[in-house]
Design a protein around this motif. Structure first.
Motif, PDB file in Angstrom:
ATOM      1  N   GLU A 177       7.549  25.937  55.673  1.00 41.62           N
ATOM      2  CA  GLU A 177       8.559  25.131  54.955  1.00 41.62           C
ATOM      3  C   GLU A 177       9.430  24.344  55.940  1.00 41.62           C
ATOM      4  N   SER A 178       8.816  23.878  57.015  1.00 48.57           N
ATOM      5  CA  SER A 178       9.551  23.142  58.041  1.00 48.57           C
ATOM      6  C   SER A 178       9.880  21.715  57.629  1.00 48.57           C
ATOM      7  N   LEU A 179       9.143  21.185  56.645  1.00 50.91           N
ATOM      8  CA  LEU A 179       9.387  19.805  56.200  1.00 50.91           C
ATOM      9  C   LEU A 179      10.299  19.757  54.980  1.00 50.91           C
ATOM     10  N   TRP A 180      10.137  20.711  54.077  1.00 49.12           N
ATOM     11  CA  TRP A 180      11.005  20.828  52.909  1.00 49.12           C
ATOM     12  C   TRP A 180      10.831  22.224  52.320  1.00 49.12           C
ATOM     13  N   LYS A 181      11.755  22.602  51.436  1.00 50.41           N
ATOM     14  CA  LYS A 181      11.693  23.887  50.754  1.00 50.41           C
ATOM     15  C   LYS A 181      11.044  23.697  49.388  1.00 50.41           C
ATOM     16  N   TRP A 182       9.997  24.463  49.112  1.00 47.28           N
ATOM     17  CA  TRP A 182       9.343  24.395  47.805  1.00 47.28           C
ATOM     18  C   TRP A 182      10.322  24.880  46.728  1.00 47.28           C
ATOM     19  N   LYS A 183      10.335  24.223  45.600  1.00 47.11           N
ATOM     20  CA  LYS A 183      11.273  24.578  44.540  1.00 47.11           C
ATOM     21  C   LYS A 183      10.792  25.804  43.773  1.00 47.11           C
ATOM     22  N   THR A 184      11.694  26.715  43.469  1.00 42.07           N
ATOM     23  CA  THR A 184      11.346  27.946  42.774  1.00 42.07           C
ATOM     24  C   THR A 184      11.631  27.839  41.280  1.00 42.07           C
ATOM     25  N   VAL A 185      11.034  28.765  40.531  1.00 48.24           N
ATOM     26  CA  VAL A 185      11.301  28.849  39.099  1.00 48.24           C
ATOM     27  C   VAL A 185      12.789  29.103  38.858  1.00 48.24           C
TER      28      VAL A 185
END
Length: 306
Positions: free
Chosen positions: A291-299
């Motif tokens: 996740e070095s480029l962006w943070k994945w969005k969580t539920v």
């Protein structure tokens, strides 16, 4: 100006708009030229993208070949985000235009359920059959460039609107089969970011071979039980009711009318029950290592409105 040129077909749709937006914002330094093909260049969404620097091109079906050739002139990547309801003329015309374009990578209009695994034994939906046939035709005709299919699971922004058995308002969660089965969701903006990063990797000769022809991504993977617990935490309420319906009976019911209105949503829920929408085996690390480029969005973030 250095950088790449991308053309996004259907760039104001449910998926196309957030994908276009990510190319125009998060990845603008890599893609200074973003061409967006739309039916109505005067629409509110088209104008919003134009205000961010998009070059608008009309997807003129009456002069399709000329319109596509103009939009694809000198491009490095083409992203097809058209919905399945797009005309056969446009779908097949795109294949010919992509084949003769300068693009190094073409993203098929997949972005959803990995229907390769939907061995549905008599109830496969016609939409997925058509997608498979179109992908096969594309790979047969487009020989000199990378053709990529990205499977994402249900769109995070849509999955909790009541279409998948999650009744958030009444705190009830209906599932076919075991509620411990896991399902992967992907946020629409995350899809845009992932496609942009994959395009960069595929265009560069040094990394192109690392990009597979077919891959899966997932912003967040949870079981139905996990989702129930997240809702309780977000809303500060008791854990909701889980209603488990008979998976085998639903499959038999679908065989009678696999293309009836709403059937495709039921098939998706059956696939969850069969443990076929757990995309834990994915390409996230290739695209966004650590996740070095962006943070994945969580539920949970989606349900909190973050």
């Amino acid at each position: 100006m250095s950088g790449y040129t991308v053309a996004i077909v259907g760039g104001t749709g449910t998926l196309g708009f957030p994908v276009s937006n990510e190319f125009l914002t998060s990845f603008r330094s890599s893609f200074p030229t973003v061409r967006v093909l739309v039916r109505d260049t005067a629409s509110e969404k088209a104008q919003e993208l134009a205000a961010k620097g998009a070059e608008l091109h009309q997807l003129d079906e009456a002069n399709l070949s000329q319109a596509l050739d103009k939009a694809f002139a000198g491009v490095d990547a083409i992203v097809n985000t058209l919905p399945s309801k797009a005309s056969e003329t446009v779908k097949h015309g795109l294949i010919d235009a992509v084949a003769k374009s300068t693009a190094k990578v073409y993203f098929l209009s997949e972005f959803g359920i990995d229907h390769r695994l939907s061995d549905s034994d008599g109830y496969e939906n016609d939409e997925w059959v058509a997608k498979k046939e179109l992908a096969a035709e594309t790979r047969q005709k487009v020989k000199d460039k990378k053709v990529v299919a990205v499977y994402t699971g249900p769109f995070l922004q849509i999955a909790f609107s009541g279409v998948m058995g999650f009744d958030i308002e009444n705190n009830t969660f209906t599932t076919y089969g075991s509620p411990s089965r896991r399902v992967s969701f992907t946020s629409l903006p995350d899809i845009g970011k992932a496609v942009a990063q994959l395009a960069i990797l595929a265009i560069d000769p040094a990394t192109s071979a690392k990009v597979p022809d077919e891959l899966r991504i997932a912003s967040n993977t949870l079981s139905i039980e996990n989702i129930r617990d997240v809702v309780a935490r977000v809303k500060s309420i008791e854990k909701g009711k889980i209603v488990t319906e008979d998976l085998a009976a639903k499959k038999e019911e679908l065989k009678k009318a696999p293309n009836a209105p709403g059937a495709i949503l039921a098939i998706i829920r059956v696939l969850i029950g069969e443990d076929k929408l757990d995309f834990s085996d994915n390409a996230n690390e290739l695209i966004n290592p650590g996740e070095s480029l962006w943070k994945w969005k969580t539920v949970e973030e989606q349900l909190r409105g973050l």
